[in-house]
Design a protein around this motif. Structure first.
Motif, PDB file in Angstrom:
ATOM      1  N   SER A 142      -4.091  -8.370   8.148  1.00 56.76           N
ATOM      2  CA  SER A 142      -2.908  -8.320   9.028  1.00 56.76           C
ATOM      3  C   SER A 142      -2.394  -6.881   9.156  1.00 56.76           C
ATOM      4  O   SER A 142      -2.814  -5.978   8.439  1.00 56.76           O
ATOM      5  N   GLU A 143      -1.450  -6.709  10.077  1.00 55.45           N
ATOM      6  CA  GLU A 143      -0.903  -5.384  10.363  1.00 55.45           C
ATOM      7  C   GLU A 143      -0.030  -4.883   9.197  1.00 55.45           C
ATOM      8  O   GLU A 143       0.669  -5.659   8.555  1.00 55.45           O
ATOM      9  N   LEU A 144      -0.081  -3.571   8.928  1.00 55.35           N
ATOM     10  CA  LEU A 144       0.828  -2.981   7.938  1.00 55.35           C
ATOM     11  C   LEU A 144       2.008  -2.349   8.673  1.00 55.35           C
ATOM     12  O   LEU A 144       1.826  -1.777   9.745  1.00 55.35           O
ATOM     13  N   TYR A 145       3.195  -2.446   8.093  1.00 57.54           N
ATOM     14  CA  TYR A 145       4.370  -1.842   8.728  1.00 57.54           C
ATOM     15  C   TYR A 145       5.247  -1.194   7.666  1.00 57.54           C
ATOM     16  O   TYR A 145       5.120  -1.495   6.480  1.00 57.54           O
ATOM     17  N   GLN A 146       6.118  -0.292   8.115  1.00 54.12           N
ATOM     18  CA  GLN A 146       7.080   0.300   7.180  1.00 54.12           C
ATOM     19  C   GLN A 146       8.355  -0.527   7.210  1.00 54.12           C
ATOM     20  O   GLN A 146       8.954  -0.718   8.281  1.00 54.12           O
ATOM     21  N   ARG A 147       8.763  -1.024   6.044  1.00 58.80           N
ATOM     22  CA  ARG A 147       9.991  -1.813   5.986  1.00 58.80           C
ATOM     23  C   ARG A 147      11.164  -0.955   6.435  1.00 58.80           C
ATOM     24  O   ARG A 147      11.269   0.201   6.072  1.00 58.80           O
ATOM     25  N   GLU A 148      12.052  -1.573   7.197  1.00 60.66           N
ATOM     26  CA  GLU A 148      13.246  -0.886   7.688  1.00 60.66           C
ATOM     27  C   GLU A 148      14.011  -0.253   6.515  1.00 60.66           C
ATOM     28  O   GLU A 148      14.490   0.878   6.597  1.00 60.66           O
ATOM     29  N   ASP A 149      14.088  -0.979   5.403  1.00 55.53           N
ATOM     30  CA  ASP A 149      14.878  -0.475   4.271  1.00 55.53           C
ATOM     31  C   ASP A 149      14.088   0.500   3.390  1.00 55.53           C
ATOM     32  O   ASP A 149      14.569   0.927   2.355  1.00 55.53           O
ATOM     33  N   TYR A 157       0.860  -1.197   0.000  1.00 55.27           N
ATOM     34  CA  TYR A 157       0.000   0.000   0.000  1.00 55.27           C
ATOM     35  C   TYR A 157       0.887   1.235   0.000  1.00 55.27           C
ATOM     36  O   TYR A 157       2.088   1.145   0.218  1.00 55.27           O
ATOM     37  N   HIS A 158       0.242   2.390  -0.236  1.00 55.82           N
ATOM     38  CA  HIS A 158       0.981   3.649  -0.120  1.00 55.82           C
ATOM     39  C   HIS A 158       0.120   4.626   0.653  1.00 55.82           C
ATOM     40  O   HIS A 158      -1.095   4.725   0.394  1.00 55.82           O
ATOM     41  N   GLN A 159       0.728   5.346   1.584  1.00 58.77           N
ATOM     42  CA  GLN A 159      -0.062   6.210   2.469  1.00 58.77           C
ATOM     43  C   GLN A 159      -0.918   7.220   1.700  1.00 58.77           C
ATOM     44  O   GLN A 159      -2.011   7.559   2.142  1.00 58.77           O
ATOM     45  N   LYS A 160      -0.445   7.671   0.528  1.00 58.45           N
ATOM     46  CA  LYS A 160      -1.222   8.637  -0.266  1.00 58.45           C
ATOM     47  C   LYS A 160      -1.849   8.015  -1.513  1.00 58.45           C
ATOM     48  O   LYS A 160      -3.024   8.179  -1.788  1.00 58.45           O
ATOM     49  N   ASN A 161      -1.041   7.283  -2.290  1.00 57.23           N
ATOM     50  CA  ASN A 161      -1.475   6.845  -3.624  1.00 57.23           C
ATOM     51  C   ASN A 161      -2.355   5.611  -3.630  1.00 57.23           C
ATOM     52  O   ASN A 161      -3.083   5.376  -4.586  1.00 57.23           O
ATOM     53  N   ASN A 162      -2.249   4.795  -2.590  1.00 61.65           N
ATOM     54  CA  ASN A 162      -2.987   3.529  -2.594  1.00 61.65           C
ATOM     55  C   ASN A 162      -3.231   3.104  -1.142  1.00 61.65           C
ATOM     56  O   ASN A 162      -2.740   2.077  -0.695  1.00 61.65           O
ATOM     57  N   PRO A 163      -3.977   3.948  -0.380  1.00 58.82           N
ATOM     58  CA  PRO A 163      -4.125   3.660   1.051  1.00 58.82           C
ATOM     59  C   PRO A 163      -5.054   2.462   1.289  1.00 58.82           C
ATOM     60  O   PRO A 163      -5.949   2.209   0.471  1.00 58.82           O
ATOM     61  N   PRO A 164      -4.846   1.746   2.390  1.00 59.65           N
ATOM     62  CA  PRO A 164      -5.769   0.662   2.733  1.00 59.65           C
ATOM     63  C   PRO A 164      -7.107   1.268   3.173  1.00 59.65           C
ATOM     64  O   PRO A 164      -7.160   2.445   3.523  1.00 59.65           O
ATOM     65  N   LYS A 165      -8.172   0.463   3.169  1.00 57.35           N
ATOM     66  CA  LYS A 165      -9.497   0.972   3.575  1.00 57.35           C
ATOM     67  C   LYS A 165      -9.479   1.411   5.038  1.00 57.35           C
ATOM     68  O   LYS A 165     -10.050   2.439   5.399  1.00 57.35           O
ATOM     69  N   VAL A 166      -8.821   0.595   5.875  1.00 50.69           N
ATOM     70  CA  VAL A 166      -8.675   0.954   7.295  1.00 50.69           C
ATOM     71  C   VAL A 166      -7.177   1.170   7.550  1.00 50.69           C
ATOM     72  O   VAL A 166      -6.366   0.291   7.231  1.00 50.69           O
ATOM     73  N   ALA A 167      -6.833   2.345   8.113  1.00 49.38           N
ATOM     74  CA  ALA A 167      -5.417   2.674   8.308  1.00 49.38           C
ATOM     75  C   ALA A 167      -4.700   1.578   9.102  1.00 49.38           C
ATOM     76  O   ALA A 167      -5.210   1.108  10.128  1.00 49.38           O
ATOM     77  N   GLY A 168      -3.555   1.157   8.610  1.00 48.77           N
ATOM     78  CA  GLY A 168      -2.733   0.210   9.355  1.00 48.77           C
ATOM     79  C   GLY A 168      -3.122  -1.255   9.218  1.00 48.77           C
ATOM     80  O   GLY A 168      -2.484  -2.126   9.811  1.00 48.77           O
ATOM     81  N   ILE A 169      -4.185  -1.531   8.411  1.00 48.90           N
ATOM     82  CA  ILE A 169      -4.662  -2.919   8.286  1.00 48.90           C
ATOM     83  C   ILE A 169      -4.727  -3.310   6.805  1.00 48.90           C
ATOM     84  O   ILE A 169      -5.224  -2.554   5.968  1.00 48.90           O
ATOM     85  N   CYS A 170      -4.251  -4.513   6.482  1.00 53.25           N
ATOM     86  CA  CYS A 170      -4.281  -4.987   5.095  1.00 53.25           C
ATOM     87  C   CYS A 170      -5.712  -5.311   4.661  1.00 53.25           C
ATOM     88  O   CYS A 170      -6.410  -6.068   5.339  1.00 53.25           O
ATOM     89  N   ASP A 171      -6.143  -4.734   3.521  1.00 54.63           N
ATOM     90  CA  ASP A 171      -7.492  -4.999   2.985  1.00 54.63           C
ATOM     91  C   ASP A 171      -7.686  -6.485   2.694  1.00 54.63           C
ATOM     92  O   ASP A 171      -8.791  -7.011   2.808  1.00 54.63           O
ATOM     93  N   LEU A 172      -6.618  -7.149   2.267  1.00 56.69           N
ATOM     94  CA  LEU A 172      -6.774  -8.499   1.730  1.00 56.69           C
ATOM     95  C   LEU A 172      -6.748  -9.582   2.790  1.00 56.69           C
ATOM     96  O   LEU A 172      -7.453 -10.574   2.677  1.00 56.69           O
TER      97      LEU A 172
END
Ligand code: AMP
Length: 218
Positions: free
Chosen positions: A157-164, A139-154
């Motif tokens: 599960s939890e969404l996180y920012q990859r360390e890299d 997902y992308h915070q602006k261009n392709n946000p999930p329906k519920v913030a922080g949660i995968c639509d599919l």
């Protein structure tokens, strides 16, 4: 005959997003070397331990480790029709190893879409990207946000920012791509397999271009 599609392009070009969609449409397995490394890191395997140093810095994991890992994956039963390769090969030695492995497996690369995107767009995409913990959905915070913030639509599960995906490491990954992976564009162009696709025209349009190009290729 097993069929393989190799997605080429810089980090953030949309390879993972498109690979997921294409895998569904073409009934092929999506094999992402980055996802395989992240799975090994999460499960604290020996391979994960060896890869950690490189993944954390945005550098490439040595070829022998990477090739062995992808080889094991492609030998699995669910890849018996072929696969969509995302993030592999990333060096000329990996490309040669893939060619040899496919001879052994009785398969061939039918097309190599190269998704191109300018650096400033890559940086914006990667630093705003959120990834699903369970299956790597993107997902992308602006261009392709999930329906519920922080949660995968599919899969919920939890969404996180990859360390890299932090800015400094993103810059390093783009540089590593230029130095080590970009030469593969010529390698596959010379084999007549390269298809160039503009990665900035929106997810669905990119998929349409890819599908047309792939269907024309075999
Ligand atoms: P990715 O998810 O494709 O951006 O990959 C994340 C990280 O995994 C990369 O920055 C590398 O450290 C490592 N990695 C993934 N694929 C490869 C590869 N084909 N060769 C070497 N390292 C890789």
């Amino acid at each position: 005959m097993r069929i393989y599609i190799v997605l080429l392009g810089p980090p953030g070009a949309g390879k993972g997003t498109q690979a997921q969609i294409l895998a569904e449409k073409l009934k092929l397995v999506h094999v992402s070397s980055g996802d395989l490394f992240r799975e090994n890191l999460k499960n604290k395997t020996e391979l994960g331990r060896q890869a950690q140093f490189y993944v954390d810095r945005g550098e490439l994991v040595p070829d022998d480790i990477t090739i062995g890992m992808v080889r094991d994956r492609l030998l699995k039963e669910d890849c018996s029709n072929g696969a969509i390769l995302d993030g592999f090969p990333r060096t000329p030695a990996q490309a040669e190893a893939l060619t040899m492995l496919l001879v052994e497996l009785g398969g061939r690369v039918v097309s190599v879409p190269f998704i191109y995107v300018p650096d400033e767009v890559l940086i914006e995409r990667l630093t705003g990207r959120w990834t699903c913990r369970a299956q790597g959905h993107i997902y992308h915070q602006k261009n392709n946000p999930p329906k519920v913030a922080g949660i995968c639509d599919l899969d919920g599960s939890e969404l996180y920012q990859r360390e890299d995906d932090k800015r400094e490491t993103v810059m390093r990954r783009i540089q590593v791509y230029q130095d080590q992976t970009a030469p593969l564009i010529e390698y596959y162009r010379q084999q007549g397999l390269l298809i160039e696709v503009d990665g900035t025209i929106g997810i669905e349009n990119v998929t349409d271009h890819l599908m047309k190009a792939i269907q024309g290729a075999h």
